[in-house]
Design an enzyme around this catalytic site. Structure first.
Site, mmCIF file in Angstrom:
data_model
loop_
_atom_site.group_PDB
_atom_site.id
_atom_site.type_symbol
_atom_site.label_atom_id
_atom_site.label_comp_id
_atom_site.label_asym_id
_atom_site.label_seq_id
_atom_site.Cartn_x
_atom_site.Cartn_y
_atom_site.Cartn_z
ATOM 1 N N ALA A 41 -7.957 -6.713 11.831
ATOM 2 C CA ALA A 41 -8.074 -5.247 11.087
ATOM 3 C C ALA A 41 -7.817 -5.701 9.556
ATOM 4 O O ALA A 41 -7.357 -6.748 9.055
ATOM 5 C CB ALA A 41 -7.049 -4.447 11.683
ATOM 6 N N SER A 42 -8.208 -4.609 8.878
ATOM 7 C CA SER A 42 -8.095 -4.836 7.350
ATOM 8 C C SER A 42 -6.603 -5.131 7.026
ATOM 9 O O SER A 42 -6.305 -5.963 6.275
ATOM 10 C CB SER A 42 -8.583 -3.635 6.530
ATOM 11 N N GLU A 43 -5.779 -4.481 7.678
ATOM 12 C CA GLU A 43 -4.429 -4.775 7.882
ATOM 13 C C GLU A 43 -3.537 -4.627 8.927
ATOM 14 O O GLU A 43 -3.850 -3.972 9.884
ATOM 15 C CB GLU A 43 -3.454 -4.038 6.360
ATOM 16 N N THR A 44 -2.385 -5.354 9.085
ATOM 17 C CA THR A 44 -1.682 -5.214 10.238
ATOM 18 C C THR A 44 -0.123 -5.200 9.627
ATOM 19 O O THR A 44 0.104 -6.090 8.810
ATOM 20 C CB THR A 44 -1.705 -6.482 11.193
ATOM 21 N N HIS B 234 -2.543 2.639 4.861
ATOM 22 C CA HIS B 234 -3.210 2.838 6.377
ATOM 23 C C HIS B 234 -2.303 2.230 7.390
ATOM 24 O O HIS B 234 -2.141 3.038 8.384
ATOM 25 C CB HIS B 234 -4.393 2.675 6.237
#
Length: 266
Positions: A44-47, A73
């Protein structure tokens, strides 16, 4: 080691929309190299990695390539997970390297996050923008003082969905927008729309981005002379944000949906 792990669509309440974030909940944070590997594998773009800490939750964010200083997010996604684990509470606090992030759950099940409002400075557009986006009418260009994110403002007639960035040129560029770049415009349906790109962090396009709205909120609040703003990130996985602007803080509010729960074995 086994890690309780979730995939959450942030700033949306349906499959296939919003920004997909990983969330890992553990009694204490795994080692940094493990967190980076997990974030890369989740993709994912961030975790967000959260661990309990003195009546609060310590939170850290990793993109597939590096640790991030702030992520909206993934914070929303982590909030959705924690509120689901403790349904009787309506508020919680995250601690991170930059301070604290209070979070509130509302009766409509939306979640508001209290973020530092970023100031900005104007910066001249650079020639590389044409390489990134092709011909684009630029009416303003700003850079967040805290986040370093660059925002190109274009006219309302621009269809943001038609922008097709050259990500190869972007990732090779070393200069003004190495912390990410957004394109934004006023909207006839919302107060403003945007798209956001950050191949420098391993994320060509981030579908719905909380952190860039700490800059966008101040800019559009001043330009439109409004303290409450409806924002729309017009990506292929779109999402909606409600922004309430104070003197030095902004509440970023939206919904989120857990779409997957399981165990990660690093």
């Amino acid at each position: 080691m086994e890690l309780e792990t979730y995939i959450v669509n942030a700033f949306a309440d349906a499959p296939g929309r919003g920004n997909r974030a990983g969330v890992v909940v553990s009694p204490e944070h795994p080692p940094e190299d493990v967190m980076q590997i997990v974030a890369a594998d989740i993709g994912a773009s961030e975790t967000a990695f959260v661990a309990p800490e003195e009546r609060a939750w310590n939170i850290r964010w990793f993109s597939p390539l590096k640790e991030m200083s702030l992520c909206g997010h993934a914070t929303l996604a982590a909030s959705r997970v924690l509120f689901g684990k403790e349904p009787l509470i309506d508020s919680l606090v995250f601690r991170y390297a930059g301070g604290i992030l209070p979070v509130q759950r509302y009766p409509d099940d939306s979640i508001g996050m209290d973020f530092p409002l970023d100031d900005y400075m104007r910066c001249p557009p650079v020639a590389a923008f044409d390489d990134f986006f092709g011909p684009l009418r630029v009416t303003d260009c700003i850079c967040g003082r805290r986040t370093g994110k660059v925002i190109i403002v274009t006219d309302e007639g621009t269809d943001l969905r038609t922008i097709a960035p050259d990500f190869n040129r972007m990732v090779e560029y070393r200069g003004l927008c190495g912390s990410g770049i957004a394109v934004t415009k006023a909207s006839s349906v919302y107060d403003f729309e945007s798209r956001y790109f950050n191949p420098w962090a391993g994320v060509n396009e981030d579908p719905v981005t909380g952190s860039v709205h700490t800059v966008l909120a101040r800019y559009w609040s001043e330009r439109l002379e409004k303290k409450t703003l409806a924002a729309f990130q017009n990506s292929s996985r779109p999402g909606e944000l409600l922004l309430t602007v104070g003197d030095d803080r902004v509440e970023i509010r939206g919904k989120a949906r857990i779409v997957l729960q399981g165990t990660f074995f690093p």
